[in-house]
Design an enzyme around this catalytic site. Structure first.
Site, PDB file in Angstrom:
ATOM      1  N   TYR A  94     -56.520  30.031  77.594  1.00  0.00           N
ATOM      2  CA  TYR A  94     -57.248  31.222  77.166  1.00  0.00           C
ATOM      3  C   TYR A  94     -56.253  32.354  76.953  1.00  0.00           C
ATOM      4  O   TYR A  94     -55.517  32.725  77.871  1.00  0.00           O
ATOM      5  CB  TYR A  94     -58.275  31.618  78.235  1.00  0.00           C
ATOM      6  CG  TYR A  94     -59.061  32.870  77.904  1.00  0.00           C
ATOM      7  CD1 TYR A  94     -60.039  32.863  76.920  1.00  0.00           C
ATOM      8  CD2 TYR A  94     -58.822  34.049  78.597  1.00  0.00           C
ATOM      9  CE1 TYR A  94     -60.764  34.006  76.619  1.00  0.00           C
ATOM     10  CE2 TYR A  94     -59.544  35.200  78.311  1.00  0.00           C
ATOM     11  CZ  TYR A  94     -60.512  35.178  77.320  1.00  0.00           C
ATOM     12  OH  TYR A  94     -61.218  36.316  77.019  1.00  0.00           O
ATOM     13  N   LYS A 103     -53.452  41.864  84.271  1.00  0.00           N
ATOM     14  CA  LYS A 103     -54.175  41.604  85.520  1.00  0.00           C
ATOM     15  C   LYS A 103     -53.467  42.235  86.718  1.00  0.00           C
ATOM     16  O   LYS A 103     -53.607  43.417  86.971  1.00  0.00           O
ATOM     17  CB  LYS A 103     -54.420  40.108  85.692  1.00  0.00           C
ATOM     18  CG  LYS A 103     -55.506  39.555  84.752  1.00  0.00           C
ATOM     19  CD  LYS A 103     -55.946  38.183  85.146  1.00  0.00           C
ATOM     20  CE  LYS A 103     -56.970  37.579  84.203  1.00  0.00           C
ATOM     21  NZ  LYS A 103     -58.315  38.130  84.323  1.00  0.00           N
ATOM     22  N   ASP A 156     -47.895  33.396  78.075  1.00  0.00           N
ATOM     23  CA  ASP A 156     -49.015  34.233  78.482  1.00  0.00           C
ATOM     24  C   ASP A 156     -49.007  34.295  79.999  1.00  0.00           C
ATOM     25  O   ASP A 156     -49.516  33.400  80.681  1.00  0.00           O
ATOM     26  CB  ASP A 156     -50.321  33.648  77.946  1.00  0.00           C
ATOM     27  CG  ASP A 156     -51.538  34.511  78.273  1.00  0.00           C
ATOM     28  OD1 ASP A 156     -51.461  35.315  79.222  1.00  0.00           O
ATOM     29  OD2 ASP A 156     -52.559  34.363  77.589  1.00  0.00           O
TER      30      ASP A 156
END
Length: 432
Positions: A146, A271, A243
């Site tokens: 994702y 995050k 990522d």
């Protein structure tokens, strides 16, 4: 007390929210509540309280960002002080430079950086930079990975077993034309990558990958896989993009690239970088960031580098370095991960619990080790849903897709409490 009675306030608020918010939520991932979407009033340390007054030990950490725990007092004070000087300058300020210098020192590929607000934005920026430098259009990604919700990467996020070779859009509304620019392959299959790049490498601007497949199964790379991607990208002149939205600052202050010793050309962080504030970073080797630096390609955003988020990021990095928090998080996470696996064996339940420790995945499966998305897709989702329901009634909040996060605010007593709750929950699950 029944679950319906215990969480009646959240249900009432969800029903009210549904009259004004599409689906009653502001992110689709929140629509999949264990019983129904929950509503919360406050959070502190490793705990949250819902509108019904239930105290919950939290292993979702807001889908990962709250690495210091909720409402860390030093972080809050630093953010308050920054906002008192101005919430948004839409111009440069000293703390932005200080945070960039810290990240440059810690992250192997971070010769140059840019700040933005979300992982989805950062992924798009990295892809645009790679296309600008190579003059190519296609992107190679992996099944189950994702990289944000935007059309260019929302393919094969959770492909069905009969998908075949054609990319599968994540949901309705994704531009069909984007399929021409995406190649999707199984994770950890270096031979498939090599064959594909030998055939199409001259068209591929970048290979983008989670260095640990966190979003689906928390699957670590097989030995030599990341090194192989590095070599293939070098051979074909394509960018290697990591990522690190989840792995960054959780698996190590240098990210997964520091942990595994493989340096990408471009990387995105988020995050945990902002500890709950909307902050992401684009980091890259100077040669690959050149189109951005020269203004040949654009990356923009009014909110980029805003005072509150930069202050949160700078505080997070300083606290993690100063307090040796990542070592504690890894130790506690490994104890929790291994304890859950032992409980599965105790109750004769086929569990797979795997991942580095600071984050890990739990699934009901007879397969002892997952190495790619199809393995995780075969897990017994209904059994895990029932487990999450039982754990919520025990006072433990979990992510329903099986991913667990541990924070600096968790303690050994929290781990013991959770394992005792899991022991009871597993014992009470129906046997098939």
């Amino acid at each position: 007390m029944t679950a319906e009675a215990r969480f009646a306030g959240s249900r009432a608020w969800h029903e009210r929210a549904s009259s004004v918010l599409a689906g009653g939520v502001s992110s689709q991932f929140r629509a999949f509540g264990v019983f129904h979407p929950m509503h919360y009033t406050r959070a502190d340390g490793a705990r949250m309280w819902d509108v019904d007054g239930n105290e919950l030990l939290d292993f979702t950490l807001s889908q990962g960002p709250c690495i210091l725990g909720h409402s860390h007092p030093e972080l809050v004070a630093r953010v308050q002080a920054a906002v008192a000087k101005g919430q948004l300058f839409a111009g440069q300020h000293a703390e932005e430079v200080l945070l960039a210098e810290a990240l440059q020192r810690l992250i192997p590929c971070a010769e140059k950086l840019r700040f933005t607000s979300s992982g989805s934005e950062a992924a798009q920026a990295c892809i645009r930079i790679a296309r600008a430098k190579t003059g190519r259009q296609r992107i190679l990604k992996f099944d189950g990975h994702y990289h944000g919700w935007l059309d260019s990467v929302a393919w094969n996020v959770a492909p069905p077993g009969n998908a075949g070779d054609a990319p599968v859009p994540w949901c309705a509304g994704i531009a069909e034309s984007a399929a021409a620019d995406i190649i999707c392959l199984p994770w950890n299959d270096l031979d498939a990558v090599r064959r594909t790049m030998d055939a199409h490498g001259q068209e591929v601007a970048a290979i983008i990958t989670e260095p640990v497949m966190c979003n689906q199964g928390c699957i670590e790379p097989l030995p030599g896989f990341l090194q192989g991607l590095r070599a293939i990208c070098d051979e074909h002149g394509s960018a290697l993009i990591f990522d690190e939205i989840i792995t960054g600052f959780r698996i190590g202050l240098g990210g997964a690239q520091g942990h595994y010793g493989v340096t990408p050309d471009l990387a995105l962080f988020g995050k945990a970088l902002g500890s709950g504030f909307p902050l992401a970073a684009i980091a890259g080797r100077e040669a690959w960031m050149a189109p951005l630096e020269a203004g040949r390609t654009y990356h923009a955003g009014t909110m980029n580098g805003n005072n509150a988020c930069i202050a949160a990021g700078l505080a997070t990095v300083e606290i993690l370095e100063r307090d040796d928090a990542l070592r504690r998080i890894a130790t506690l996470g490994a104890a929790l991960r291994d304890g859950l696996a032992q409980l599965g064996a105790k109750h004769g339940i086929a569990l797979r619990v795997q991942g580095p420790g600071p984050m890990f995945h739990m699934g009901f499966s007879t397969l002892a080790r997952a190495t790619e998305f199809r393995h995780v897709a075969a897990d017994d989702k209904a059994a895990y849903h029932a487990f999450c329901q039982a754990m919520l009634l025990e006072g433990v909040r979990l992510i329903e897709r099986g991913l667990w996060y541990v924070s600096a605010a968790h303690t050994e007593d929290d781990i013991a409490f959770t394992l005792a709750a899991a022991d009871r929950s597993l014992a009470g699950l129906p046997r098939t």
